[in-house]
Design an enzyme around this catalytic site. Sequence first.
Site, PDB file in Angstrom:
ATOM      1  N   ASP A  76       0.844  -1.201   0.000  1.00 30.64           N
ATOM      2  CA  ASP A  76       0.000   0.000   0.000  1.00 30.64           C
ATOM      3  C   ASP A  76       0.882   1.255   0.000  1.00 30.64           C
ATOM      4  O   ASP A  76       0.367   2.371  -0.108  1.00 30.64           O
ATOM      5  CB  ASP A  76      -1.006  -0.009   1.160  1.00 30.64           C
ATOM      6  CG  ASP A  76      -0.346  -0.108   2.519  1.00 30.64           C
ATOM      7  OD1 ASP A  76       0.889  -0.248   2.595  1.00 30.64           O
ATOM      8  OD2 ASP A  76      -1.084  -0.064   3.530  1.00 30.64           O
ATOM      9  N   SER A  77       2.209   1.071   0.046  1.00 30.11           N
ATOM     10  CA  SER A  77       3.126   2.183  -0.219  1.00 30.11           C
ATOM     11  C   SER A  77       2.921   2.711  -1.635  1.00 30.11           C
ATOM     12  O   SER A  77       3.460   3.766  -1.972  1.00 30.11           O
ATOM     13  CB  SER A  77       4.578   1.749  -0.003  1.00 30.11           C
ATOM     14  OG  SER A  77       4.870   0.565  -0.704  1.00 30.11           O
ATOM     15  N   ASP A 115      -0.864  -6.072  -0.087  1.00 30.11           N
ATOM     16  CA  ASP A 115      -1.331  -5.494   1.173  1.00 30.11           C
ATOM     17  C   ASP A 115      -2.845  -5.365   1.171  1.00 30.11           C
ATOM     18  O   ASP A 115      -3.437  -4.933   0.176  1.00 30.11           O
ATOM     19  CB  ASP A 115      -0.756  -4.075   1.345  1.00 30.11           C
ATOM     20  CG  ASP A 115       0.497  -4.032   2.202  1.00 30.11           C
ATOM     21  OD1 ASP A 115       0.713  -4.958   3.006  1.00 30.11           O
ATOM     22  OD2 ASP A 115       1.251  -3.054   2.069  1.00 30.11           O
ATOM     23  N   LYS A 145      -1.110  -9.471   2.878  1.00 28.34           N
ATOM     24  CA  LYS A 145      -0.452  -9.007   4.098  1.00 28.34           C
ATOM     25  C   LYS A 145      -1.387  -8.033   4.792  1.00 28.34           C
ATOM     26  O   LYS A 145      -2.060  -7.246   4.132  1.00 28.34           O
ATOM     27  CB  LYS A 145       0.876  -8.328   3.773  1.00 28.34           C
ATOM     28  CG  LYS A 145       1.603  -7.764   4.994  1.00 28.34           C
ATOM     29  CD  LYS A 145       3.067  -7.443   4.714  1.00 28.34           C
ATOM     30  CE  LYS A 145       3.330  -6.154   4.013  1.00 28.34           C
ATOM     31  NZ  LYS A 145       2.781  -4.945   4.678  1.00 28.34           N
ATOM     32  N   GLU A 147      -1.717  -5.529   8.591  1.00 24.07           N
ATOM     33  CA  GLU A 147      -0.964  -4.955   9.708  1.00 24.07           C
ATOM     34  C   GLU A 147      -1.598  -5.310  11.047  1.00 24.07           C
ATOM     35  O   GLU A 147      -2.825  -5.397  11.162  1.00 24.07           O
ATOM     36  CB  GLU A 147      -0.886  -3.418   9.549  1.00 24.07           C
ATOM     37  CG  GLU A 147      -0.110  -2.995   8.312  1.00 24.07           C
ATOM     38  CD  GLU A 147       0.027  -1.483   8.168  1.00 24.07           C
ATOM     39  OE1 GLU A 147      -0.423  -0.735   9.068  1.00 24.07           O
ATOM     40  OE2 GLU A 147       0.590  -1.053   7.143  1.00 24.07           O
ATOM     41  N   GLU A 213       8.845  -4.034  11.006  1.00 24.33           N
ATOM     42  CA  GLU A 213       9.198  -2.722  10.472  1.00 24.33           C
ATOM     43  C   GLU A 213       9.668  -1.780  11.571  1.00 24.33           C
ATOM     44  O   GLU A 213       8.967  -1.588  12.576  1.00 24.33           O
ATOM     45  CB  GLU A 213       8.002  -2.103   9.729  1.00 24.33           C
ATOM     46  CG  GLU A 213       8.322  -0.715   9.180  1.00 24.33           C
ATOM     47  CD  GLU A 213       7.385  -0.211   8.104  1.00 24.33           C
ATOM     48  OE1 GLU A 213       6.513  -0.978   7.637  1.00 24.33           O
ATOM     49  OE2 GLU A 213       7.525   0.957   7.712  1.00 24.33           O
TER      50      GLU A 213
HETATM   51  N1  LIG Z   1       8.914   5.428   0.031  1.00 27.57           N
HETATM   52  C1  LIG Z   1       8.505   4.726   1.088  1.00 27.57           C
HETATM   53  N2  LIG Z   1       9.398   3.968   1.753  1.00 27.57           N
HETATM   54  C2  LIG Z   1       9.018   3.234   2.837  1.00 27.57           C
HETATM   55  O1  LIG Z   1       9.872   2.532   3.406  1.00 27.57           O
HETATM   56  C3  LIG Z   1       7.648   3.270   3.244  1.00 27.57           C
HETATM   57  C4  LIG Z   1       6.746   4.055   2.499  1.00 27.57           C
HETATM   58  N3  LIG Z   1       7.203   4.782   1.446  1.00 27.57           N
HETATM   59  N4  LIG Z   1       5.433   4.120   2.809  1.00 27.57           N
HETATM   60  C5  LIG Z   1       4.907   3.176   3.753  1.00 27.57           C
HETATM   61  C6  LIG Z   1       5.845   2.934   4.849  1.00 27.57           C
HETATM   62  C7  LIG Z   1       6.087   4.135   5.727  1.00 27.57           C
HETATM   63  N5  LIG Z   1       7.435   3.914   6.163  1.00 27.57           N
HETATM   64  C8  LIG Z   1       8.197   4.815   6.891  1.00 27.57           C
HETATM   65  C9  LIG Z   1       7.959   6.162   6.799  1.00 27.57           C
HETATM   66  C10 LIG Z   1       8.761   7.057   7.494  1.00 27.57           C
HETATM   67  C11 LIG Z   1       9.797   6.591   8.277  1.00 27.57           C
HETATM   68  C12 LIG Z   1      10.668   7.559   9.040  1.00 27.57           C
HETATM   69  O2  LIG Z   1      10.544   8.752   8.872  1.00 27.57           O
HETATM   70  N6  LIG Z   1      11.590   7.051   9.841  1.00 27.57           N
HETATM   71  C13 LIG Z   1      12.628   7.845  10.504  1.00 27.57           C
HETATM   72  C14 LIG Z   1      13.015   7.208  11.823  1.00 27.57           C
HETATM   73  C15 LIG Z   1      12.211   7.720  12.963  1.00 27.57           C
HETATM   74  C16 LIG Z   1      12.827   7.355  14.298  1.00 27.57           C
HETATM   75  O3  LIG Z   1      14.063   7.485  14.433  1.00 27.57           O
HETATM   76  O4  LIG Z   1      12.068   6.959  15.199  1.00 27.57           O
HETATM   77  C17 LIG Z   1      13.876   7.828   9.624  1.00 27.57           C
HETATM   78  O5  LIG Z   1      14.616   8.818   9.662  1.00 27.57           O
HETATM   79  O6  LIG Z   1      14.112   6.823   8.934  1.00 27.57           O
HETATM   80  C18 LIG Z   1      10.021   5.225   8.359  1.00 27.57           C
HETATM   81  C19 LIG Z   1       9.227   4.351   7.663  1.00 27.57           C
HETATM   82  C20 LIG Z   1       7.971   2.724   5.557  1.00 27.57           C
HETATM   83  N7  LIG Z   1       7.183   2.583   4.361  1.00 27.57           N
HETATM   84  C1  LIG Z   2       7.173  -1.346   3.639  1.00 25.33           C
HETATM   85  C2  LIG Z   2       6.434  -2.599   3.245  1.00 25.33           C
HETATM   86  C3  LIG Z   2       6.637  -3.702   4.218  1.00 25.33           C
HETATM   87  C4  LIG Z   2       4.973  -2.303   3.040  1.00 25.33           C
HETATM   88  O1  LIG Z   2       4.100  -2.675   3.781  1.00 25.33           O
HETATM   89  C5  LIG Z   2       4.623  -1.502   1.859  1.00 25.33           C
HETATM   90  O2  LIG Z   2       5.478  -1.254   0.991  1.00 25.33           O
HETATM   91  O3  LIG Z   2       3.461  -1.095   1.777  1.00 25.33           O
HETATM   92 MG   LIG Z   3       2.280  -1.663   3.464  1.00 26.78          MG
END
Ligand SMILES: Nc1nc(=O)c2c([nH]1)NC[C@@H]1CN(c3ccc(C(=O)N[C@@H](CCC(=O)O)C(=O)O)cc3)CN21
Ligand SMILES: CC(C)C(=O)C(=O)O
Ligand SMILES: [Mg+2]
Length: 296
Positions: A76-77, A115, A145, A147, A213
């Site tokens: 769903d990304s 998803d 999948k 959540e 994740e």
């Molecule tokens: N382009 C993209 N990549 C992804 O991995 C992803 C998506 N979209 N959309 C659905 C989810 C959302 N995800 C995400 C979105 C934001 C962060 C994030 O901002 N993480 C911070 C860490 C925060 C912390 O330290 O607690 C980072 O800097 O990575 C992580 C996963 C993973 N998935």
């Molecule tokens: C980040 C992965 C595991 C996901 O659920 C997605 O791409 O939607």
């Molecule tokens: Mg997803």
Amino acid sequence: MTSSSGAAAAAPAHPPTSADGSGKALYGGKSSRRITVHDITAAKERGEKWPMLTAYDAMTASVFDEAGIPVMLVGDSMGNCHLGYETTVPVTLDEMAVLAAAVVRGTRRALIVADLPFGSYQEGPVQALRSATRLVKDAGVGAVKLEGGERSHEQISLLVQSGIPVMGHIGLTPQSVNAMGYRVQGRGEEAAQQLLRDAKAVQDAGAFAVVLELVPGELAAEVTRSLHIPTVGIGAGPETDAQVLVYTDMAGLTPGRVPRFTKQYANLRQTLGDAARTFADEVVTGTFPQAEHTFH
Ligand SMILES: Nc1nc(=O)c2c([nH]1)NC[C@@H]1CN(c3ccc(C(=O)N[C@@H](CCC(=O)O)C(=O)O)cc3)CN21
Ligand SMILES: CC(C)C(=O)C(=O)O
Ligand SMILES: [Mg+2]
């Protein structure tokens, strides 16, 4: 690379078969039939690591299928990577069904997992079954999948009893972004215990694998050791059984900031932009088309 054939020069720098020579490996294996959840289970028994990438269209999926990626996630990304939404929350089952069908059509070997989008299973097991059935029957996916750990136990259980393989997803669950944000999950003793309970709940409900994740690497390792089903990490360190990345992140297509846990293996944004600019320049200067592009 031990092969002496001329093709070896163009082959990737990886062994062409499994490390034990059985030819069964998910990545690099010899079989050309479509991979099933039973193959995933067998890989854990062999202690084999495997890669998963997201895919949202037939063309890209065919590239990954030819590269030997054994499992593709129609994530769903697609909401933020493909459809221009801010998050995954607005994605509908109709949108998922269209893109999942395209990914299935573009592939021959990979197991395709889709998803269940936000709102298509939270009402309960019956809604989850209706949604998953649509993706299996109409789009042709091999698994779905969803959540949530303990909170999704009943949904997972009914799908599995109905013959639909399920991949779980715990830790950061982006469909709950409005409640939980995008923060690392499972930090601290209480949160770690909850994550372990969630992992067990997913396994007990009958899931064939579980995504972890954005959890600390030590905790992901502990979950991986404590389960008999494979763990698929994203931002969960090196000790999970499998790794998944959003393909637009790893290919350098995602605009702007990407999560810190991703690694960029190509810069397709640059490459595609360069191609577009070169085409445009050649049109305005009259360099394209030439005689070989013209019919008479
Ligand atoms: N382009 C993209 N990549 C992804 O991995 C992803 C998506 N979209 N959309 C659905 C989810 C959302 N995800 C995400 C979105 C934001 C962060 C994030 O901002 N993480 C911070 C860490 C925060 C912390 O330290 O607690 C980072 O800097 O990575 C992580 C996963 C993973 N998935
Ligand atoms: C980040 C992965 C595991 C996901 O659920 C997605 O791409 O939607
Ligand atoms: Mg997803």
